[in-house]
Motif scaffolding. Structure first.
Motif, PDB file in Angstrom:
ATOM      1  N   THR A   1       8.552  74.292  19.168  1.00  0.00           N
ATOM      2  CA  THR A   1       9.582  73.313  19.524  1.00  0.00           C
ATOM      3  C   THR A   1      10.900  73.939  19.987  1.00  0.00           C
ATOM      4  O   THR A   1      11.829  73.201  20.305  1.00  0.00           O
ATOM      5  CB  THR A   1       9.867  72.361  18.340  1.00  0.00           C
ATOM      6  OG1 THR A   1      10.316  73.132  17.219  1.00  0.00           O
ATOM      7  CG2 THR A   1       8.626  71.565  17.964  1.00  0.00           C
ATOM      8  N   ALA A   2      11.006  75.255  20.015  1.00  0.00           N
ATOM      9  CA  ALA A   2      12.254  75.896  20.470  1.00  0.00           C
ATOM     10  C   ALA A   2      12.503  75.510  21.926  1.00  0.00           C
ATOM     11  O   ALA A   2      11.626  75.691  22.778  1.00  0.00           O
ATOM     12  CB  ALA A   2      12.163  77.410  20.319  1.00  0.00           C
ATOM     13  N   PRO A   3      13.699  74.984  22.242  1.00  0.00           N
ATOM     14  CA  PRO A   3      13.950  74.472  23.585  1.00  0.00           C
ATOM     15  C   PRO A   3      14.262  75.537  24.635  1.00  0.00           C
ATOM     16  O   PRO A   3      14.150  75.271  25.828  1.00  0.00           O
ATOM     17  CB  PRO A   3      15.149  73.541  23.390  1.00  0.00           C
ATOM     18  CG  PRO A   3      15.865  74.116  22.209  1.00  0.00           C
ATOM     19  CD  PRO A   3      14.797  74.678  21.321  1.00  0.00           C
ATOM     20  N   THR A   4      14.677  76.728  24.197  1.00  0.00           N
ATOM     21  CA  THR A   4      15.038  77.790  25.144  1.00  0.00           C
ATOM     22  C   THR A   4      14.470  79.127  24.668  1.00  0.00           C
ATOM     23  O   THR A   4      14.099  79.279  23.502  1.00  0.00           O
ATOM     24  CB  THR A   4      16.566  77.936  25.282  1.00  0.00           C
ATOM     25  OG1 THR A   4      17.097  78.411  24.041  1.00  0.00           O
ATOM     26  CG2 THR A   4      17.245  76.627  25.681  1.00  0.00           C
ATOM     27  N   ALA A   5      14.451  80.090  25.580  1.00  0.00           N
ATOM     28  CA  ALA A   5      13.981  81.433  25.236  1.00  0.00           C
ATOM     29  C   ALA A   5      14.883  82.068  24.174  1.00  0.00           C
ATOM     30  O   ALA A   5      14.395  82.695  23.226  1.00  0.00           O
ATOM     31  CB  ALA A   5      13.931  82.313  26.480  1.00  0.00           C
TER      32      ALA A   5
ATOM     33  N   THR B   1       5.760  75.001  26.103  1.00  0.00           N
ATOM     34  CA  THR B   1       6.122  75.728  24.888  1.00  0.00           C
ATOM     35  C   THR B   1       6.513  77.160  25.230  1.00  0.00           C
ATOM     36  O   THR B   1       5.806  77.840  25.975  1.00  0.00           O
ATOM     37  CB  THR B   1       4.932  75.739  23.898  1.00  0.00           C
ATOM     38  OG1 THR B   1       4.587  74.393  23.588  1.00  0.00           O
ATOM     39  CG2 THR B   1       5.287  76.482  22.622  1.00  0.00           C
ATOM     40  N   TRP B   2       7.638  77.624  24.675  1.00  0.00           N
ATOM     41  CA  TRP B   2       8.088  79.000  24.888  1.00  0.00           C
ATOM     42  C   TRP B   2       7.305  79.965  24.000  1.00  0.00           C
ATOM     43  O   TRP B   2       7.059  79.685  22.827  1.00  0.00           O
ATOM     44  CB  TRP B   2       9.579  79.142  24.557  1.00  0.00           C
ATOM     45  CG  TRP B   2      10.474  78.626  25.629  1.00  0.00           C
ATOM     46  CD1 TRP B   2      11.202  77.472  25.603  1.00  0.00           C
ATOM     47  CD2 TRP B   2      10.734  79.237  26.896  1.00  0.00           C
ATOM     48  NE1 TRP B   2      11.896  77.331  26.776  1.00  0.00           N
ATOM     49  CE2 TRP B   2      11.629  78.400  27.586  1.00  0.00           C
ATOM     50  CE3 TRP B   2      10.302  80.407  27.507  1.00  0.00           C
ATOM     51  CZ2 TRP B   2      12.098  78.694  28.861  1.00  0.00           C
ATOM     52  CZ3 TRP B   2      10.762  80.702  28.787  1.00  0.00           C
ATOM     53  CH2 TRP B   2      11.654  79.864  29.447  1.00  0.00           C
ATOM     54  N   TYR B   3       6.952  81.130  24.600  1.00  0.00           N
ATOM     55  CA  TYR B   3       6.271  82.208  23.877  1.00  0.00           C
ATOM     56  C   TYR B   3       6.914  83.538  24.228  1.00  0.00           C
ATOM     57  O   TYR B   3       7.323  83.751  25.373  1.00  0.00           O
ATOM     58  CB  TYR B   3       4.783  82.284  24.248  1.00  0.00           C
ATOM     59  CG  TYR B   3       3.968  81.116  23.788  1.00  0.00           C
ATOM     60  CD1 TYR B   3       3.440  81.079  22.503  1.00  0.00           C
ATOM     61  CD2 TYR B   3       3.718  80.038  24.641  1.00  0.00           C
ATOM     62  CE1 TYR B   3       2.691  79.993  22.068  1.00  0.00           C
ATOM     63  CE2 TYR B   3       2.967  78.953  24.223  1.00  0.00           C
ATOM     64  CZ  TYR B   3       2.466  78.942  22.933  1.00  0.00           C
ATOM     65  OH  TYR B   3       1.730  77.875  22.509  1.00  0.00           O
TER      66      TYR B   3
END
Length: 167
Positions: free
Chosen positions: A28-32, A124-126
């Motif tokens: 759920t993190a919106p940014t890198a 989704t950020w990875y």
């Protein structure tokens, strides 16, 4: 490790209002940068399942949460400094975050400098890869928010007095 009152990622916000939201809801993190900060907090709090869940390594080599825990076994993370962020916003598909993470291993202190690369996959950020350099026995540069007395609780969240922990 006990939950600290301030988030280890350095935002000066309460942990429950910062990285805990992402630790409780991986993906759920919106940014890198938010993902990078939450991953740092996960390392400090030994939440290695979160580290595993938030990475898709370009090398194709997968790491289990146990492997990540083993490599972090003797490391106490002290302070995070974000140096630069390029892209990685809510509408971007890739991003890069440069940071320095100060750590302690036994009686030695060091600094990990890294340029981390992130990709958004299906929204989704990875974390995908990073170039890093580790410097041993580096001085920890204290900032005004780190000014604590010898008998104050340690800023790392260990519940020990500063003089018995990172001091």
């Amino acid at each position: 490790m006990p939950t600290p009152s301030n988030c280890p990622c350095g935002t000066a916000r309460p942990y429950e209002m910062c990285c805990a939201m992402y630790h409780n809801n991986p993906g759920t993190a919106p940014t890198a940068e938010t993902l990078m900060r939450s991953r740092y907090s996960a390392f400090t709090l030994n939440k290695f399942d979160y580290i595993q869940d938030t990475q898709k390594l370009d090398s194709g080599q997968e790491q289990s949460a146990g492997d990540i825990a083993d490599s972090n076994d003797h490391t106490q993370w002290i302070k995070l400094e974000v140096i630069d962020t390029q892209d990685g916003g809510e509408k971007d598909q890739t991003g890069m975050v440069s940071f320095c993470a100060h750590f302690k291993e036994g009686k030695h202190i060091g600094r990990l400098s890294e340029r981390s690369l992130f990709k958004r996959i299906n929204g989704t950020w990875y974390y995908t890869s990073g170039e890093h350099e580790v410097q041993g026995n580096t001085p920890l540069i204290k900032t005004p928010d780190m000014n604590i007395g010898r008998n104050d609780p340690c800023h790392c969240g260990s519940t020990k007095k500063f003089k018995k922990c990172c001091g």
